[in-house]
Design a protein around this motif. Structure first.
Motif: not given
Length: 203
Positions: A50, A54, A58, A88
């Motif tokens: 997660t 995210v 972003y 990420g």
């Protein structure tokens, strides 16, 4: 009279809405708590994925925004986007490494905090506290737990998530209990006021 009745109705509706929200939150705590207790390893991986998704979204948003707004280019926005996207993607491909880093960080924080507690326990000794050593002994035990979290993140990471699950279940039960007690005593108070009003009318 109509204004007073309307005000009481608005207050009742607000209390009812707040109670409903609190009940939903408490039930969510219970469900999430049980999931954490039953599947601690899966939860840590889900959290990492997660976080990775995210951060990637972003970061990409910042990069796209930088190239679309050419008139107001902010290179800081581009740098943040690239760093967030890279971290990420790294998180998505190496979730276990991120989990280990997180728990090592938690372990270090626990150790530092416990060392401060030991310092405070010696200060309590200087002030004449009889059982100052209890605080010190507990702090040493917590330091050992912190070290185990650093050197054995797999096992103690799952243990910490399991413990967090217990805490969330407690929060859920506590929230529902408080709502139940509040509702019970609110009804009791209203009934008492109605009885007093009837008694006044009779007199």
């Amino acid at each position: 009279m109509n204004n007073k009745a309307s005000q009481k109705k608005n207050i009742f509706n607000k209390e009812k809405s707040a109670a409903s929200t609190a009940i939903i939150a408490s039930l969510a705590y219970l469900v999430l708590g049980f999931i954490m207790m039953l599947f601690p390893s899966s939860i840590s991986n889900v959290l990492c994925y997660t976080l990775g998704i995210v951060l990637t979204v972003y970061g990409l948003f910042n990069i796209i925004s930088f190239f679309l707004n050419k008139e107001h280019n902010l290179y800081f926005e581009l740098i943040v986007g690239v760093v967030a996207t890279a971290f990420g993607i790294f998180t998505l491909f190496s979730p276990q490494l991120i989990v280990n880093i997180i728990f090592v960080t938690i372990g270090i924080i626990i150790i530092i905090d416990s060392l401060m507690d030991i310092k405070h326990s010696f200060q309590l000794k200087a002030l004449g506290m009889k059982y100052w050593w209890v605080c010190s002994a507990v702090s040493v035990s917590v330091i050992i737990l912190g070290l185990c979290t650093i050197f054995f993140p797999g096992f103690f990471g799952d243990f910490l998530i399991f413990l967090l699950g217990i805490i969330m279940i407690y929060e859920g039960i506590s929230g529902l209990s408080i709502i139940g007690l509040f509702s019970h005593y609110s009804r009791k108070c209203k009934n008492d006021k109605m009885i007093d009003a009837d008694a006044t009318d009779i007199n």
